[in-house]
Design a protein around this motif. Structure first.
Motif, PDB file in Angstrom:
ATOM      1  N   ARG A 160       0.818  -1.225   0.000  1.00 39.44           N
ATOM      2  CA  ARG A 160       0.000   0.000   0.000  1.00 39.44           C
ATOM      3  C   ARG A 160       0.845   1.266   0.000  1.00 39.44           C
ATOM      4  O   ARG A 160       0.323   2.366  -0.206  1.00 39.44           O
ATOM      5  CB  ARG A 160      -0.919   0.010   1.232  1.00 39.44           C
ATOM      6  CG  ARG A 160      -2.015  -1.056   1.250  1.00 39.44           C
ATOM      7  CD  ARG A 160      -3.211  -0.694   0.396  1.00 39.44           C
ATOM      8  NE  ARG A 160      -3.809   0.564   0.797  1.00 39.44           N
ATOM      9  CZ  ARG A 160      -4.757   0.695   1.730  1.00 39.44           C
ATOM     10  NH1 ARG A 160      -5.194  -0.391   2.358  1.00 39.44           N
ATOM     11  NH2 ARG A 160      -5.251   1.874   2.022  1.00 39.44           N
ATOM     12  N   GLY A 161       2.129   1.138   0.305  1.00 42.15           N
ATOM     13  CA  GLY A 161       3.012   2.288   0.196  1.00 42.15           C
ATOM     14  C   GLY A 161       3.044   3.226   1.379  1.00 42.15           C
ATOM     15  O   GLY A 161       3.548   4.344   1.274  1.00 42.15           O
ATOM     16  N   PHE A 162       2.518   2.803   2.530  1.00 39.27           N
ATOM     17  CA  PHE A 162       2.592   3.658   3.721  1.00 39.27           C
ATOM     18  C   PHE A 162       4.005   3.592   4.296  1.00 39.27           C
ATOM     19  O   PHE A 162       4.648   2.533   4.282  1.00 39.27           O
ATOM     20  CB  PHE A 162       1.606   3.181   4.805  1.00 39.27           C
ATOM     21  CG  PHE A 162       0.160   3.349   4.427  1.00 39.27           C
ATOM     22  CD1 PHE A 162      -0.404   4.614   4.347  1.00 39.27           C
ATOM     23  CD2 PHE A 162      -0.631   2.237   4.171  1.00 39.27           C
ATOM     24  CE1 PHE A 162      -1.730   4.767   4.012  1.00 39.27           C
ATOM     25  CE2 PHE A 162      -1.963   2.390   3.836  1.00 39.27           C
ATOM     26  CZ  PHE A 162      -2.524   3.653   3.748  1.00 39.27           C
ATOM     27  N   SER A 163       4.471   4.702   4.816  1.00 42.55           N
ATOM     28  CA  SER A 163       5.752   4.663   5.526  1.00 42.55           C
ATOM     29  C   SER A 163       5.509   4.176   6.948  1.00 42.55           C
ATOM     30  O   SER A 163       4.416   4.328   7.501  1.00 42.55           O
ATOM     31  CB  SER A 163       6.382   6.062   5.559  1.00 42.55           C
ATOM     32  OG  SER A 163       5.628   6.921   6.406  1.00 42.55           O
ATOM     33  N   LEU A 164       6.554   3.606   7.554  1.00 45.25           N
ATOM     34  CA  LEU A 164       6.446   3.167   8.939  1.00 45.25           C
ATOM     35  C   LEU A 164       6.157   4.359   9.849  1.00 45.25           C
ATOM     36  O   LEU A 164       5.375   4.255  10.806  1.00 45.25           O
ATOM     37  CB  LEU A 164       7.723   2.458   9.377  1.00 45.25           C
ATOM     38  CG  LEU A 164       7.748   1.949  10.825  1.00 45.25           C
ATOM     39  CD1 LEU A 164       6.624   0.953  11.069  1.00 45.25           C
ATOM     40  CD2 LEU A 164       9.101   1.311  11.152  1.00 45.25           C
ATOM     41  N   THR A 165       6.770   5.506   9.529  1.00 46.54           N
ATOM     42  CA  THR A 165       6.534   6.725  10.315  1.00 46.54           C
ATOM     43  C   THR A 165       5.052   7.076  10.328  1.00 46.54           C
ATOM     44  O   THR A 165       4.470   7.372  11.376  1.00 46.54           O
ATOM     45  CB  THR A 165       7.338   7.902   9.736  1.00 46.54           C
ATOM     46  OG1 THR A 165       8.715   7.609   9.820  1.00 46.54           O
ATOM     47  CG2 THR A 165       7.033   9.189  10.492  1.00 46.54           C
TER      48      THR A 165
END
Length: 907
Positions: free
Chosen positions: A687-692
C-alpha cells in the motif's frame, strides 16, 4: 482484577464511541448520535468548551462510579489524545474525598489502581498538587500521570491569589525549549504576580509563568470531575478552560441542568448486577422513636438468624440516626436506651459523630468484630462503606431528618456484591418516625431522586411497605400482600357534587392546613383508581394536575411491585435454547460455535484494510477510517511528538503494540501476531505507507485492523449459520434444564421503563423495559398494543418484555451476525413458551426480519410443540390484527404426552 459489570462496560463503551466520533464530527453531532441509540432524541448538548467534549455519566449511589472514572482515564486518553500515557486531572468536591481517592489510586492492591494498571502496567504515577515535583519531564509521555486535586484548588477569579497559578522555578525544566506556538496560549507573569511573589521582579512581567496550571495546559489533561453536580458555575467553567482540557468526563448520581448526560445507569441495572439491595422495606412508626428503634432491633435480630444460613459471613448492622441536641432522641439518650431498655451489650454499639469516632480503625467485616449498632446524627464520613448495614432506623421526624438519604445509601450496598441465597438478605430495611406509610415513602422518594440518582418511578418502585404476614415463596398462588392506602395531597378540598356515587363510596376526604388529603383504600381496582384520578384532577390547574398524576403514578408503581409474579415468589418456566449436536454432545449455538463451524482462521483470508488512508500535507496530517476523517493540525502533530516516536519504533515494536490493542478472547496470540506481521508488511510494501505514518496513526490503525478482524469473523459466523441452521433444534424435555434460559426474580436490568397509566397485570417483573404507550406523534404505539394483547389473553400466565443486548439476563436466539432478542416472551398456562418479535411496516420484509423469522420458526418446529414463535405485525397478509395473530398462534393445541402441537382447527 475486579471484573466490570455489564452496565459499567456499556457506559465505558458509549463514552469511547462518543469520544472517537468527536474526532471526525462536531461534538454536538456525536452527542446526539449516541443519544439517538438510546431513544433520547429530545435532549440538547450544552456547549461548554467549544469543540472540547464535556459529558456526564450518571451512575446511581452504589454503582461504582469511581471505578468507572479510573477506567475512563485510559479510554479517553486513547480516544482523544492518541496517547497510551495521558495526563489526567482528577477533581474531587472535598479534601476528604481527595485524600481517599489519592490513597486508593496510590495503593497497588486497590481496585482503582488495578483499573489503571490494566492499561498502563506499572507506568502509572499518582500525585497531588503538593507532590508534583516528583514528576520529571521524562515521565511525561512515558507514564500515565494522575493528579488528584480539589475543585477549589483551581476555582478562582484572580489567578494571582492561588498557588496552582503561581510561578515556581522548580517547574522550569518542564518549560524548556518551548516552541512559540505552544507558549502563546500559556498564562504570563503579571504585575499582580510580582506583588504576590516577592522573588519576581518587573523584568519577569510577560514571561511564561512556570505554574502548575500552565503545566497542565501544556499537556491537555483528561479531566475527571467527581460529583459533577456540585459545580456548574461560570467561574468553574472558566477555571477548567484555563487548563486546556482534551476532554471533560463528569460523574454523578444526580446531574443538574447543564450536565450533558451521555449515559444513565438505572437502579434496575445495579440490582441485576448484584450491586445493591432492593426493594427497601419501609415501616412507619407514628408512635414515636422508641417503637421505631424496637422494631429495627427485631428486624436486625431476624436477619442475623437468616444470615447464619449463608456460606459467607454476614453480620447485619443497624444504622441509627439519632436526633440533634435539643431534641429527645439524642445520641446519649439512644445509647442509654439500647443499653438499659433493649439490653444490647455495650460492645455491640458504636457512636460515629463529629465528636465521637468509635469506628476509627475498626474493620466491621471482621467476624470477631461485635458491632451491630452504629449511632450517628447526620452523614457518616464521606467514603464510609460497610455492606453489612441492612437496617436504617431514623429517629428524627421524617419531615426534618437531615442526611437520611446518605444513610439509606449505606444500607443499599450488597455484601460481597453478590446476591444472597436467603431472599430476606437481598432487601434493605428502613424504620421511620412518620404518621403513615405514604408520608414516610413520599419523603424518602424525594430524597432518593434528589440525592441518590434514582428516577422518580424507580424510587416509587424501590420502596414497599413492611408486611405483617409475608407470602411464602414457591407456591403456585401465594397470598397477595396487603396494599397500602392511596394518599393524594391536594391544595384545596375538592367539590364532589358531580362525582358518581361509586367514586364517592371509595374516597375519603380529610381537610388539612395545606388543603386536603384524599384517601382511597389500597384494594380498589385499576379502573376505579383511574376514574378517581380523572375526577380529582378535573377542576385543578395544570401544575396541581401534574402533582396529582405523580402521586397516582407512584401508587400504581407500588401496586405493580407488590403484585408482580416475581415479587410473589413465582418462577418463570425455563425457555429452551437452540442447540447443535457436535461430536455427540449438545451445545447451545453461540457466536463462538458459529465462527468455529464456519472454519474461522484469520490467516486463510487475503490481506486488505479497505477504508484506511493517510493524507499528509505541510499543514495537516489526516487519517481516514471508513470515511470518518480524523485530522491533526500541524500544532497537534508537534504536541504529540509523533515524528520523534517514529524514529525509535521498528516494525516489530509496532506489531507488539498492535497485539495488545487488537487482542480478542477468541484469537490465539500466535495467530494474531502472525496476521499483524503480514498486515504491516502489506501496508508498507503493497500500500506504500511509511512506517513513520503508520506509527503516527497507530491508534486509528488498531481500530481499522480490529474492524477487519471482526468482519472476517462475521463471515465465518454467516457460513457456519447458513450451513447448520436446519440441524439446530431445541433440547428434549429431559435436557431442557441444562440448555435453557430462565428469567430470575430481581434480575432484570431495565432502562427507560414504562410509566404509562395502563396497569399490566401479568408482567413477570414490576418494571417493563422501554415500552412506550404513545409515539412522538401522539398515536398509541404498536408494541404497546401487542403488550396489551399478551397481557389480556386468558391463556397467557405471565410474560416479559425482553431486553435487547443483555446476553446474561435475556432470552436470545442465534443469527448469522449476532444474537436476536425477541421483543416479548410469554409463559402459557399449559407450560408452553411463546416468543413474539414485533415488526413495524418499514421492517417487516427486510433481510434482518426474514432471518429472524427463519430462526424463530426453526426454534418452534424443532421443539415438539413446546415453543411457539410469532413475527407479529400491525396487520398481516390475512388482514388479522395483532390480537388475532396472537390468539391464533396460542390456539394451537398442545399434547404434552407426545409433545405435538396441532392447529386449533384440526382438533
Amino acid at each position: 482484577m475486579l471484573k466490570l459489570k455489564t452496565y459499567q462496560e456499556n457506559a465505558l463503551s458509549v463514552l469511547t464511541q462518543f469520544l472517537q466520533a468527536c474526532r471526525s464530527v462536531p461534538v454536538a453531532d456525536a452527542f446526539h448520535a449516541v443519544l439517538a441509540t438510546q431513544n433520547r432524541s429530545d435532549e440538547n448538548y450544552h456547549t461548554v468548551f467549544a469543540e472540547v467534549p464535556c459529558v456526564c455519566l450518571r451512575i446511581p449511589t452504589g454503582g461504582g462510579k469511581t471505578l468507572l472514572a479510573a477506567h475512563s482515564v485510559a479510554l479517553a486518553g486513547k480516544a482523544v489524545l492518541d496517547s497510551d500515557a495521558p495526563l489526567a486531572l482528577w477533581l474531587t468536591p472535598s479534601d476528604t474525598i481527595r485524600s481517599q481517592t489519592l490513597e486508593a489510586l496510590s495503593n497497588a492492591r486497590h481496585p482503582y489502581r488495578k483499573a489503571l494498571a490494566q492499561y498502563f502496567g506499572d507506568r502509572v504515577q499518582v500525585c497531588d498538587l503538593e507532590s508534583l515535583q516528583t514528576i520529571s519531564p521524562h515521565d511525561v509521555g512515558k507514564a500515565c500521570i494522575v493528579v488528584v486535586a480539589t475543585i477549589q484548588s483551581f476555582n478562582v477569579t484572580d489567578t494571582a491569589k492561588r498557588n496552582v497559578y503561581s510561578f515556581f522555578e522548580e517547574l522550569a525544566p518542564h518549560f524548556d525549549n518551548l516552541p512559540a506556538n505552544l507558549s502563546a496560549g500559556l498564562e504570563k507573569v503579571t504585575e499582580a504576580d510580582v506583588q504576590n511573589q516577592p522573588y519576581l521582579t518587573e523584568k519577569d512581567i510577560g514571561r511564561t509563568k512556570y505554574s502548575v496550571a500552565n503545566w497542565l495546559h501544556l499537556h491537555q489533561p483528561v479531566v475527571i470531575v467527581d460529583e459533577a453536580h456540585n459545580n456548574r458555575t461560570d467561574r468553574f467553567f472558566k477555571t477548567l478552560g484555563r487548563l486546556n482540557p482534551s476532554c471533560v468526563v463528569e460523574l454523578t448520581a444526580t446531574p443538574v441542568a447543564g450536565n450533558n448526560v451521555l449515559y444513565h445507569v438505572s437502579a434496575q441495572e445495579l440490582k441485576s448486577e448484584q450491586m445493591i439491595k432492593l426493594p427497601i422495606v419501609l415501616a412507619e412508626h407514628p408512635e414515636g422513636w422508641r417503637e421505631c428503634l424496637r422494631d429495627a432491633i427485631l428486624r436486625r435480630d431476624s436477619l442475623e438468624l437468616v444470615a447464619q444460613k449463608e456460606i459467607e459471613y454476614i453480620r447485619p448492622i443497624v444504622l441509627v440516626q439519632a436526633a440533634p441536641r435539643g431534641n429527645e432522641a439524642t445520641v446519649d439518650v439512644v445509647r442509654q436506651h439500647l443499653l438499659e431498655q433493649e439490653n444490647i451489650p455495650e460492645n455491640q454499639i458504636a457512636v460515629a459523630t463529629g465528636e465521637q469516632k468509635e469506628l476509627s480503625g475498626i474493620n466491621l467485616f471482621d467476624p470477631s468484630c461485635p458491632i451491630r449498632y452504629v449511632i450517628t446524627v447526620e452523614a457518616l464520613k464521606e467514603g464510609w462503606d460497610c455492606s453489612f448495614a441492612y437496617v436504617l432506623a431514623s429517629l428524627q421526624s421524617v419531615n426534618s431528618a437531615k442526611d437520611v438519604e446518605q444513610l439509606l445509601g449505606r444500607v443499599l450496598r450488597m455484601p460481597y456484591a453478590k446476591t444472597r441465597q436467603q431472599e430476606a438478605l437481598n432487601k434493605a430495611y428502613a424504620h421511620i418516625v412518620a404518621e403513615n406509610f405514604a408520608q414516610a415513602a413520599s419523603n424518602l422518594k424525594d430524597r432518593m431522586v434528589q440525592n441518590m440518582g434514582f428516577e422518580r418511578f424507580e424510587a416509587s418502585m424501590a420502596i414497599i411497605p413492611a408486611q405483617k404476614n409475608l407470602p411464602l415463596t414457591g407456591g403456585e398462588k401465594p397470598a397477595l400482600p396487603d396494599m397500602p392506602d392511596c394518599h393524594i395531597e391536594v391544595q384545596q378540598v375538592p367539590d364532589t357534587q358531580h362525582w358518581p356515587d361509586e367514586i364517592k363510596a371509595v374516597v375519603q376526604i380529610k381537610p388539612t392546613t395545606l388543603g386536603a388529603t384524599i384517601l382511597l383504600k389500597g384494594d380498589v381496582d385499576a379502573d376505579t383508581l383511574a376514574q378517581a384520578e380523572t375526577f380529582i384532577s378535573h377542576a385543578l390547574p395544570e401544575k396541581a394536575r401534574v402533582a396529582v398524576k405523580e402521586q397516582f403514578d407512584a401508587h400504581r408503581a407500588m401496586r405493580r411491585v407488590l403484585r408482580a409474579p416475581a415479587q410473589l415468589g413465582l418462577s418463570f418456566a425455563p425457555i429452551p435454547q437452540l442447540c447443535l449436536n457436535l461430536d455427540g454432545y449438545l451445545e447451545v449455538v453461540e457466536k463462538e460455535t458459529l465462527s468455529s463451524l464456519g472454519d474461522w482462521d484469520l490467516l486463510k483470508h487475503p490481506l486488505q484494510l479497505a477504508g484506511f488512508a493517510i493524507t499528509e500535507t505541510i499543514n495537516s496530517f489526516e487519517i481516514d477510517v471508513n470515511n470518518e476523517k480524523i485530522k491533526y493540525r500541524h500544532l497537534d502533530a508537534q504536541q504529540l511528538k509523533l515524528n520523534d516516536v517514529a524514529s525509535h519504533v521498528s516494525e516489530q515494536d509496532l506489531v507488539r503494540w498492535l497485539d495488545r490493542e487488537v487482542r480478542r478472547p477468541y484469537l490465539s496470540q500466535a495467530q494474531l501476531q502472525t496476521y499483524l506481521v503480514k498486515m504491516i508488511s502489506y501496508l508498507i510494501r503493497d500500500r506504500g505507507f511509511s512506517l513513520t505514518a503508520l506509527v503516527r496513526a497507530r491508534f486509528q490503525l488498531a481500530q481499522a485492523i480490529a474492524r477487519e478482524v471482526e468482519r472476517l469473523r462475521q463471515l465465518a459466523m454467516e457460513q457456519g449459520f447458513q450451513g447448520r441452521l436446519i440441524e439446530m433444534s431445541v433440547p428434549s424435555l429431559d435436557e431442557t434444564g441444562h440448555y435453557s434460559f430462565q428469567f430470575q426474580a430481581g434480575v432484570y436490568p431495565a432502562r427507560q421503563c414504562y410509566q404509562g397509566s395502563y396497569e399490566f397485570g401479568k408482567h413477570f417483573y414490576p418494571v417493563i423495559h422501554d415500552l412506550r404507550e404513545k409515539t412522538n406523534a401522539g398515536q398509541t404505539a404498536e408494541e404497546f398494543v401487542c403488550a396489551q394483547a399478551l397481557d389480556a389473553h386468558p391463556k397467557v400466565k405471565q410474560w416479559v418484555r425482553n431486553i435487547e443486548r443483555q446476553e446474561k439476563f435475556s432470552f436470545w436466539l442465534p443469527t448469522s451476525t449476532d444474537y436476536f432478542y425477541p421483543d416479548f416472551v410469554a409463559e402459557l398456562d399449559d407450560g408452553r413458551v411463546l416468543a413474539v418479535e414485533y415488526k413495524g411496516d418499514p421492517y417487516k420484509t427486510n433481510d434482518d426480519s426474514r432471518e429472524k423469522n427463519q430462526v424463530g420458526r426453526q426454534w418452534e418446529s424443532s421443539s415438539g410443540g413446546r415453543c411457539l414463535f410469532l413475527m407479529a405485525v400491525a396487520k398481516d397478509e390475512q388482514g388479522r390484527d395483532v390480537r388475532r395473530q396472537l390468539a391464533d398462534k396460542i390456539s394451537k393445541l398442545y399434547c404434552p404426552s407426545d409433545g405435538q402441537s396441532l392447529p386449533g382447527d384440526l382438533s
